[in-house]
Design an enzyme around this catalytic site. Sequence first.
Site, PDB file in Angstrom:
ATOM      1  N   HIS A  43      80.268  72.044  36.022  1.00 11.74           N
ATOM      2  CA  HIS A  43      80.050  71.881  34.586  1.00 11.74           C
ATOM      3  C   HIS A  43      78.671  71.255  34.385  1.00 11.74           C
ATOM      4  O   HIS A  43      78.554  70.042  34.189  1.00 11.74           O
ATOM      5  CB  HIS A  43      81.139  70.994  33.994  1.00 11.74           C
ATOM      6  CG  HIS A  43      81.142  70.935  32.498  1.00 11.74           C
ATOM      7  ND1 HIS A  43      82.299  70.845  31.753  1.00 11.74           N
ATOM      8  CD2 HIS A  43      80.133  70.944  31.597  1.00 11.74           C
ATOM      9  CE1 HIS A  43      81.991  70.801  30.466  1.00 11.74           C
ATOM     10  NE2 HIS A  43      80.682  70.847  30.348  1.00 11.74           N
ATOM     11  N   GLU A  70      81.469  76.087  33.694  1.00  8.98           N
ATOM     12  CA  GLU A  70      81.956  75.726  32.369  1.00  8.98           C
ATOM     13  C   GLU A  70      80.922  74.889  31.638  1.00  8.98           C
ATOM     14  O   GLU A  70      80.108  74.196  32.249  1.00  8.98           O
ATOM     15  CB  GLU A  70      83.289  74.979  32.476  1.00  8.98           C
ATOM     16  CG  GLU A  70      83.264  73.736  33.335  1.00  8.98           C
ATOM     17  CD  GLU A  70      84.636  73.090  33.448  1.00  8.98           C
ATOM     18  OE1 GLU A  70      85.654  73.826  33.436  1.00  8.98           O
ATOM     19  OE2 GLU A  70      84.692  71.854  33.543  1.00  8.98           O
ATOM     20  N   HIS A 190      91.940  69.049  33.191  1.00  7.46           N
ATOM     21  CA  HIS A 190      91.525  67.743  32.680  1.00  7.46           C
ATOM     22  C   HIS A 190      92.622  66.713  32.949  1.00  7.46           C
ATOM     23  O   HIS A 190      93.684  66.752  32.345  1.00  7.46           O
ATOM     24  CB  HIS A 190      91.181  67.740  31.186  1.00  7.46           C
ATOM     25  CG  HIS A 190      90.252  66.603  30.832  1.00  7.46           C
ATOM     26  ND1 HIS A 190      88.881  66.724  30.839  1.00  7.46           N
ATOM     27  CD2 HIS A 190      90.503  65.317  30.515  1.00  7.46           C
ATOM     28  CE1 HIS A 190      88.323  65.577  30.508  1.00  7.46           C
ATOM     29  NE2 HIS A 190      89.290  64.696  30.318  1.00  7.46           N
TER      30      HIS A 190
END
Length: 237
Positions: A43, A70, A190
Amino acid sequence: MAILSVNINKIATLRNSRGGNVPDLLQVAMDLERFGAQGITIHPRPDERHIKYQDARDLKKIVTTELNIEGNPIDSFVKLVDEVRPAQVTLVPDAPDAITSNAGWDTIKHADFLKDMVAHFKSNGIRTSIFVDPVEKMVEAAAQTGVDRIELYTEDYARQYSTDKEKAIAPYIKAAQVATQVGLGINAGHDLSLENLKYFSEQIVDLKEVSIGHALISESLYLGLENVVNMYKHRLA
């Protein structure tokens, strides 16, 4: 069985804290795959405080499973993904200064923007996923963008798991059912951990992929990286 994609942002954070190339991010990615990881997630953020844009380019050359990039599709991110062409891009609406992702997309409010982004990436042969909260109307609207998958934002589940796991999982079951009905693949991520992953994967029967970094790397400090990767895969079996 859902696949395990390991987020290596924390490895990059450790490397960047001292400069140089220790730990070697590319070697860690190759080792993770050797230990059984079925994907590598990164990310990158605009300030490159952990994953650097060059890391994405370098990882593309050596990742043999699936590379998932991401992030918020700002111009620089879009250009990077277009260049690297990972297996999957996950669109996340995080602010530039966000410590970590903290919300899914409002897929109704941002429908036109997301539709354009999804079409753009899919035209380059990249599987697309949209990060969403477990809200049925947001899942339904995500489907209207033409996206391949959603990634369920699981912080609320993780926070409530230890006190009432049935209550914690309930909105995710409903959101997943809607996703399946409208033809979307289901990813999740997450704050998933060794403690809460097995129950989640058992309840979300159509789960395709989980992306886990912070907990996995933290647990590996105690238990060992190879051991932890396989412990996660066992919970997805």
